[in-house]
Write a protein that holds these residues in place. Structure first.
Motif, PDB file in Angstrom:
ATOM      1  N   SER A 296       0.915  -1.178   0.155  1.00  0.00           N
ATOM      2  CA  SER A 296      -0.026  -0.020  -0.214  1.00  0.00           C
ATOM      3  C   SER A 296       0.891   1.437  -0.022  1.00  0.00           C
ATOM      4  O   SER A 296       0.378   2.274  -0.339  1.00  0.00           O
ATOM      5  CB  SER A 296      -0.948  -0.069   1.208  1.00  0.00           C
ATOM      6  OG  SER A 296      -0.046  -0.024   2.307  1.00  0.00           O
ATOM      7  N   GLY A 297       2.171   1.195   0.406  1.00  0.00           N
ATOM      8  CA  GLY A 297       2.928   2.297   0.415  1.00  0.00           C
ATOM      9  C   GLY A 297       3.739   2.523  -0.784  1.00  0.00           C
ATOM     10  O   GLY A 297       4.744   3.352  -0.863  1.00  0.00           O
ATOM     11  N   VAL A 298       3.549   1.544  -1.819  1.00  0.00           N
ATOM     12  CA  VAL A 298       4.497   1.425  -3.063  1.00  0.00           C
ATOM     13  C   VAL A 298       3.731   2.551  -4.300  1.00  0.00           C
ATOM     14  O   VAL A 298       2.498   2.089  -4.323  1.00  0.00           O
ATOM     15  CB  VAL A 298       4.852   0.103  -3.407  1.00  0.00           C
ATOM     16  CG1 VAL A 298       5.490   0.074  -4.800  1.00  0.00           C
ATOM     17  CG2 VAL A 298       5.612  -0.574  -2.431  1.00  0.00           C
ATOM     18  N   THR A 299       4.332   3.291  -4.545  1.00  0.00           N
ATOM     19  CA  THR A 299       3.837   4.228  -5.634  1.00  0.00           C
ATOM     20  C   THR A 299       4.099   4.103  -6.993  1.00  0.00           C
ATOM     21  O   THR A 299       5.577   3.815  -7.150  1.00  0.00           O
ATOM     22  CB  THR A 299       3.722   5.709  -5.229  1.00  0.00           C
ATOM     23  OG1 THR A 299       3.304   5.760  -3.913  1.00  0.00           O
ATOM     24  CG2 THR A 299       3.166   6.599  -6.322  1.00  0.00           C
ATOM     25  N   LEU A 300       3.545   3.927  -8.047  1.00  0.00           N
ATOM     26  CA  LEU A 300       3.915   3.906  -9.528  1.00  0.00           C
ATOM     27  C   LEU A 300       3.685   5.357 -10.094  1.00  0.00           C
ATOM     28  O   LEU A 300       2.493   5.813 -10.094  1.00  0.00           O
ATOM     29  CB  LEU A 300       2.998   2.869 -10.272  1.00  0.00           C
ATOM     30  CG  LEU A 300       3.165   1.548  -9.531  1.00  0.00           C
ATOM     31  CD1 LEU A 300       2.097   0.652 -10.426  1.00  0.00           C
ATOM     32  CD2 LEU A 300       4.657   0.825  -9.395  1.00  0.00           C
ATOM     33  N   THR A 301       4.728   5.584 -10.725  1.00  0.00           N
ATOM     34  CA  THR A 301       4.699   6.969 -11.437  1.00  0.00           C
ATOM     35  C   THR A 301       5.170   6.853 -13.118  1.00  0.00           C
ATOM     36  O   THR A 301       6.095   6.156 -13.153  1.00  0.00           O
ATOM     37  CB  THR A 301       5.482   8.209 -10.898  1.00  0.00           C
ATOM     38  OG1 THR A 301       5.111   8.280  -9.292  1.00  0.00           O
ATOM     39  CG2 THR A 301       5.262   9.720 -11.575  1.00  0.00           C
ATOM     40  N   SER A 302       4.607   7.279 -13.896  1.00  0.00           N
ATOM     41  CA  SER A 302       4.847   7.145 -15.265  1.00  0.00           C
ATOM     42  C   SER A 302       5.908   8.014 -15.684  1.00  0.00           C
ATOM     43  O   SER A 302       6.122   9.199 -15.306  1.00  0.00           O
ATOM     44  CB  SER A 302       3.849   7.262 -16.372  1.00  0.00           C
ATOM     45  OG  SER A 302       4.398   7.216 -17.766  1.00  0.00           O
ATOM     46  N   VAL A 303       7.084   7.476 -16.405  1.00  0.00           N
ATOM     47  CA  VAL A 303       8.145   8.436 -16.759  1.00  0.00           C
ATOM     48  C   VAL A 303       8.069   8.375 -18.259  1.00  0.00           C
ATOM     49  O   VAL A 303       8.146   9.392 -18.826  1.00  0.00           O
ATOM     50  CB  VAL A 303       9.592   7.544 -16.520  1.00  0.00           C
ATOM     51  CG1 VAL A 303      10.709   8.207 -17.101  1.00  0.00           C
ATOM     52  CG2 VAL A 303       9.569   7.413 -15.058  1.00  0.00           C
ATOM     53  N   VAL A 304       8.043   7.297 -18.801  1.00  0.00           N
ATOM     54  CA  VAL A 304       7.627   7.244 -20.255  1.00  0.00           C
ATOM     55  C   VAL A 304       6.236   6.618 -20.662  1.00  0.00           C
ATOM     56  O   VAL A 304       6.268   5.338 -20.357  1.00  0.00           O
ATOM     57  CB  VAL A 304       8.844   6.705 -21.430  1.00  0.00           C
ATOM     58  CG1 VAL A 304       8.345   6.918 -22.777  1.00  0.00           C
ATOM     59  CG2 VAL A 304      10.097   7.492 -21.110  1.00  0.00           C
ATOM     60  N   SER A 305       5.265   7.249 -20.979  1.00  0.00           N
ATOM     61  CA  SER A 305       3.922   6.443 -21.052  1.00  0.00           C
ATOM     62  C   SER A 305       3.683   5.616 -22.015  1.00  0.00           C
ATOM     63  O   SER A 305       2.878   4.602 -21.936  1.00  0.00           O
ATOM     64  CB  SER A 305       2.779   7.646 -20.890  1.00  0.00           C
ATOM     65  OG  SER A 305       2.764   8.466 -21.901  1.00  0.00           O
ATOM     66  N   SER A 306       4.249   5.814 -23.073  1.00  0.00           N
ATOM     67  CA  SER A 306       4.037   4.766 -24.189  1.00  0.00           C
ATOM     68  C   SER A 306       5.110   4.706 -25.165  1.00  0.00           C
ATOM     69  O   SER A 306       5.592   5.542 -25.669  1.00  0.00           O
ATOM     70  CB  SER A 306       2.697   5.426 -25.066  1.00  0.00           C
ATOM     71  OG  SER A 306       2.227   4.648 -26.139  1.00  0.00           O
ATOM     72  N   VAL A 307       5.581   3.503 -25.423  1.00  0.00           N
ATOM     73  CA  VAL A 307       6.578   3.133 -26.502  1.00  0.00           C
ATOM     74  C   VAL A 307       6.022   2.411 -27.551  1.00  0.00           C
ATOM     75  O   VAL A 307       5.145   1.567 -27.352  1.00  0.00           O
ATOM     76  CB  VAL A 307       7.929   2.757 -25.835  1.00  0.00           C
ATOM     77  CG1 VAL A 307       8.172   3.550 -24.643  1.00  0.00           C
ATOM     78  CG2 VAL A 307       7.698   1.369 -24.998  1.00  0.00           C
ATOM     79  N   ASN A 308       6.959   2.383 -28.420  1.00  0.00           N
ATOM     80  CA  ASN A 308       6.854   1.484 -29.706  1.00  0.00           C
ATOM     81  C   ASN A 308       7.247   0.183 -29.428  1.00  0.00           C
ATOM     82  O   ASN A 308       8.537   0.049 -29.034  1.00  0.00           O
ATOM     83  CB  ASN A 308       7.285   2.090 -30.939  1.00  0.00           C
ATOM     84  CG  ASN A 308       6.240   3.111 -31.283  1.00  0.00           C
ATOM     85  OD1 ASN A 308       5.250   3.355 -31.163  1.00  0.00           O
ATOM     86  ND2 ASN A 308       7.281   4.245 -32.107  1.00  0.00           N
ATOM     87  N   GLY A 309       6.612  -1.008 -29.440  1.00  0.00           N
ATOM     88  CA  GLY A 309       7.294  -2.601 -29.225  1.00  0.00           C
ATOM     89  C   GLY A 309       7.439  -2.567 -27.876  1.00  0.00           C
ATOM     90  O   GLY A 309       6.983  -1.954 -26.752  1.00  0.00           O
ATOM     91  N   GLN A 310       8.210  -3.760 -27.482  1.00  0.00           N
ATOM     92  CA  GLN A 310       8.591  -4.295 -26.310  1.00  0.00           C
ATOM     93  C   GLN A 310       9.706  -3.741 -25.742  1.00  0.00           C
ATOM     94  O   GLN A 310      10.700  -3.445 -26.444  1.00  0.00           O
ATOM     95  CB  GLN A 310       8.644  -5.927 -26.554  1.00  0.00           C
ATOM     96  CG  GLN A 310       7.409  -6.667 -26.695  1.00  0.00           C
ATOM     97  CD  GLN A 310       7.699  -7.985 -27.144  1.00  0.00           C
ATOM     98  OE1 GLN A 310       8.678  -8.489 -26.460  1.00  0.00           O
ATOM     99  NE2 GLN A 310       6.784  -8.608 -27.439  1.00  0.00           N
ATOM    100  N   ILE A 311       9.751  -3.361 -24.359  1.00  0.00           N
ATOM    101  CA  ILE A 311      10.903  -2.874 -23.724  1.00  0.00           C
ATOM    102  C   ILE A 311      11.816  -4.407 -23.432  1.00  0.00           C
ATOM    103  O   ILE A 311      11.155  -5.050 -22.300  1.00  0.00           O
ATOM    104  CB  ILE A 311      10.841  -2.012 -22.667  1.00  0.00           C
ATOM    105  CG1 ILE A 311       9.996  -0.981 -23.211  1.00  0.00           C
ATOM    106  CG2 ILE A 311      12.244  -1.572 -22.028  1.00  0.00           C
ATOM    107  CD1 ILE A 311       9.618   0.179 -21.902  1.00  0.00           C
ATOM    108  N   ASN A 312      12.758  -4.847 -24.296  1.00  0.00           N
ATOM    109  CA  ASN A 312      13.269  -6.081 -23.634  1.00  0.00           C
ATOM    110  C   ASN A 312      14.833  -5.804 -23.386  1.00  0.00           C
ATOM    111  O   ASN A 312      15.624  -6.985 -22.815  1.00  0.00           O
ATOM    112  CB  ASN A 312      13.314  -6.956 -24.974  1.00  0.00           C
ATOM    113  CG  ASN A 312      12.171  -7.497 -25.387  1.00  0.00           C
ATOM    114  OD1 ASN A 312      11.302  -7.506 -24.417  1.00  0.00           O
ATOM    115  ND2 ASN A 312      11.891  -7.978 -26.415  1.00  0.00           N
ATOM    116  N   THR A 313      15.374  -4.660 -23.230  1.00  0.00           N
ATOM    117  CA  THR A 313      16.758  -4.494 -22.861  1.00  0.00           C
ATOM    118  C   THR A 313      16.643  -4.074 -21.265  1.00  0.00           C
ATOM    119  O   THR A 313      15.796  -3.507 -20.585  1.00  0.00           O
ATOM    120  CB  THR A 313      17.462  -3.355 -23.589  1.00  0.00           C
ATOM    121  OG1 THR A 313      16.780  -2.012 -23.297  1.00  0.00           O
ATOM    122  CG2 THR A 313      17.172  -3.308 -25.077  1.00  0.00           C
TER     123      THR A 313
END
Length: 568
Positions: A296-313
């Motif tokens: 409940s104390g863990v918060t998520l904040t968007s850094v880059v909201s939408s990218v093309n493709g999968q982030i695999n690196t």
């Protein structure tokens, strides 16, 4: 008296400082900025303590723990942070593990993406600012959807959370709502009877109505009873917390100024502990509140909201920027430079690229270096990422070079990496232009995705360890050995261990190598690097792709069953 008070004040200030200070960390792929997986103190006992923690929310598949965890040691306690797929409809998860306890256990787990899928990107742990950066599939998180504190539920009375003013990326989204429903003693485990109902509605769309039942929940439904053990100061289980883990797709009728409403009624007391909402988009998310004792104390904040493709690196960081690449089949994709302070970013599509898969970036001087599919090595200026840089084709030296699916490892002067054509490469950046200049390459026994691990002996001899594989049944670990001032040849490559596919990077500690195997009976191994003798191995389990992390003498790695192994 005053002198004593001053000493006590100093000691108190020091104690307060130490209470928030991490003494050690494996905070990025390879454990350091050079991505060279060399540590000290890893377990060499023939019978180490091995704990397997089941992180799954139900189900199984190819997409479990497919990256390398990050770790840190704070005040003598070692923690691991693990990004993994929760299977079924429960999406990507991030879990914090207390590895130092007599029986290692889950401190908290948090949903970080919309739906099930491969999570191949190793996170970056910012120990100074107490945050983790993750690149997850189906993960775009809305910054203003989290509630600031739990909402208490009274038996028989609806508790409601309403969040307005949302600007949505897509009409179809996924909402995650953990609802705390009670605690039992060890003796009363499994006797929880709290049930109820829940309603979720987004942006004027159709309301979703759920009946929360302890007897009907299963991995295929839109909620699941989740049990989390609680522990005493000695690390012994002293009870269990229970949650209804609601995870449902909802559709909005409008993308602008939308309102999310969640209403829950229980036949007992409880609380809505948090609310998160995700769009089906690849994204980089900043996770804060990581020192919390529950999710409940863990918060998520968007850094880059939408990218093309999968982030695999892997997510790598140098100064005020993080770097990552994307992949989508054999398509031209982007490599990103993101400014941490304000999340502004540059997405660069390099000439002739075919996507970026496991190809983490490294830094020498003023340039960033990373590999790509189609046998390319790229370099970009840090200060002018979008406009200055270029590409070096490995196929000029070996026509069958293959994809570079290895993170770059560097000793500060040279760049080292492997390619799927079955080669180990070495390049040196030009001091003025930054362009990588070819030094040598050697042929390995088979294809490789392993970031090299370099060890230099006191006499100047260099040893570079790499994994190799041929399908899911053959492969091993090789070492390339050469003297100072001498370039290695194919004959410099010898086998250290064989009989299993090794796609991960090799961990080295005090004369021993450590790795896991991506086989149907995948396991973790320790070998004596000199005698090439096996020292210990974990029980055969399933495909283990991602590789090992090590901090404070404790090793962790995971596999496709979402089993996290803690070895110490």
């Amino acid at each position: 008296m005053k002198r004593t008070s001053r000493v006590l004040a100093i000691l108190l200030a020091l104690a307060m400082l130490l209470s928030v200070t991490a003494f050690a960390a494996w905070d990025v792929y390879g454990g350091n900025a050079n991505h060279n997986s060399v540590v000290s103190g890893a377990p060499t006992n023939a019978n180490p303590s091995v704990t397997s923690i089941d992180l799954s929310n139900g189900g199984s598949g190819w997409d479990g723990i497919d990256n390398v965890p990050v770790m840190e040691t704070v005040n003598g306690t070692t923690y691991a942070y693990v990004l993994y797929d929760g299977y079924s409809s429960y999406g990507g998860q991030l879990a914090k593990i207390n590895c130092s306890a007599a029986t290692p256990y889950v401190v908290w787990r948090k949903q970080v993406s919309a739906a099930a899928g491969f999570q191949l990107s190793t996170p970056y742990l910012d120990t100074t600012n107490r945050a983790i950066y993750i690149g997850a599939s189906n993960a775009s998180v809305y910054n203003n959807v989290a509630i600031s504190s739990p909402v208490a539920l009274t038996a028989g009375t609806a508790g409601t959370v309403t969040i307005g003013g949302l600007s949505l990326l897509t009409a179809a989204n996924r909402v995650s709502v953990p609802v705390y429903v009670g605690h039992t003693s060890v003796a009363d485990r499994g006797t929880l009877t709290t049930e109820g109902t829940a309603t979720i509605q987004l942006g004027g769309g159709t309301a979703v109505n759920l009946t929360l039942s302890t007897t009907q929940a299963s991995s295929g439904t839109t909620y699941k009873i989740y049990e989390q053990a609680t522990y005493d100061a000695d690390g012994n289980v002293n009870g269990y917390d229970y949650y209804y883990y609601i995870n449902h797709s909802v559709t909005a009728s409008s993308l602008t100024d939308a309102t999310l409403s969640i209403s829950v009624t229980l036949n007992g007391t409880g609380s809505i502990t948090s609310v998160s909402m995700f769009a089906n988009k690849g994204a980089v998310t900043k996770v804060t509140g990581i020192d919390s004792t529950d999710a409940s104390g863990v918060t998520l904040t968007s850094v880059v909201s939408s990218v093309n493709g999968q982030i695999n690196t892997p997510i790598t960081r140098y100064d005020n920027y993080i770097y990552f690449g994307t992949w989508s089949g054999n398509s031209a994709m982007q490599y990103y430079q993101v400014k941490v302070s304000d999340s502004s970013f540059t997405a660069k599509t390099m000439t002739g690229n075919a996507g970026f898969y496991w190809a983490g970036a490294a830094n020498i001087e003023n340039y960033i270096y990373f590999g790509g599919d189609a046998g390319n090595l790229y370099y970009r200026s840090i200060s002018e990422f979008d406009t200055t840089g270029g590409v070096v084709a490995l196929t000029d030296k070996a026509r069958d070079a293959g994809n570079v699916r290895s993170t770059i490892m560097t000793d500060g002067t040279y760049l080292y990496f492997t390619s799927q054509g079955g080669y180990l490469w070495c390049y040196k950046p030009n001091t003025s232009s930054g362009r990588p200049v070819y030094q040598w390459h050697v042929k390995l026994s088979a294809t490789s995705t392993s970031a090299p691990t370099l060890v230099k002996d006191s006499d100047g001899t260099t040893r570079i360890y790499t994994g190799y594989y041929s399908g899911f049944s053959a492969g091993g670990v090789e070492v390339t050995t050469y003297a100072s001032g001498v370039k290695p040849t194919d004959s410099s490559v010898t086998t250290v261990a064989s009989g299993f596919p090794v796609q991960c990077s090799i961990l080295y500690s005090d004369g021993y190598i450590y790795f896991n195997t991506n086989a149907s009976g995948g396991a973790g191994y320790c070998y004596n690097a000199s005698t090439k003798a096996s020292v210990w191995s974990t029980t055969a389990d399933t495909y283990a792709l991602g590789g090992m992390a090590c901090d404070n003498g404790i090793i962790v790695f995971g596999n496709d069953y979402d089993h996290l192994y803690v070895v110490k």
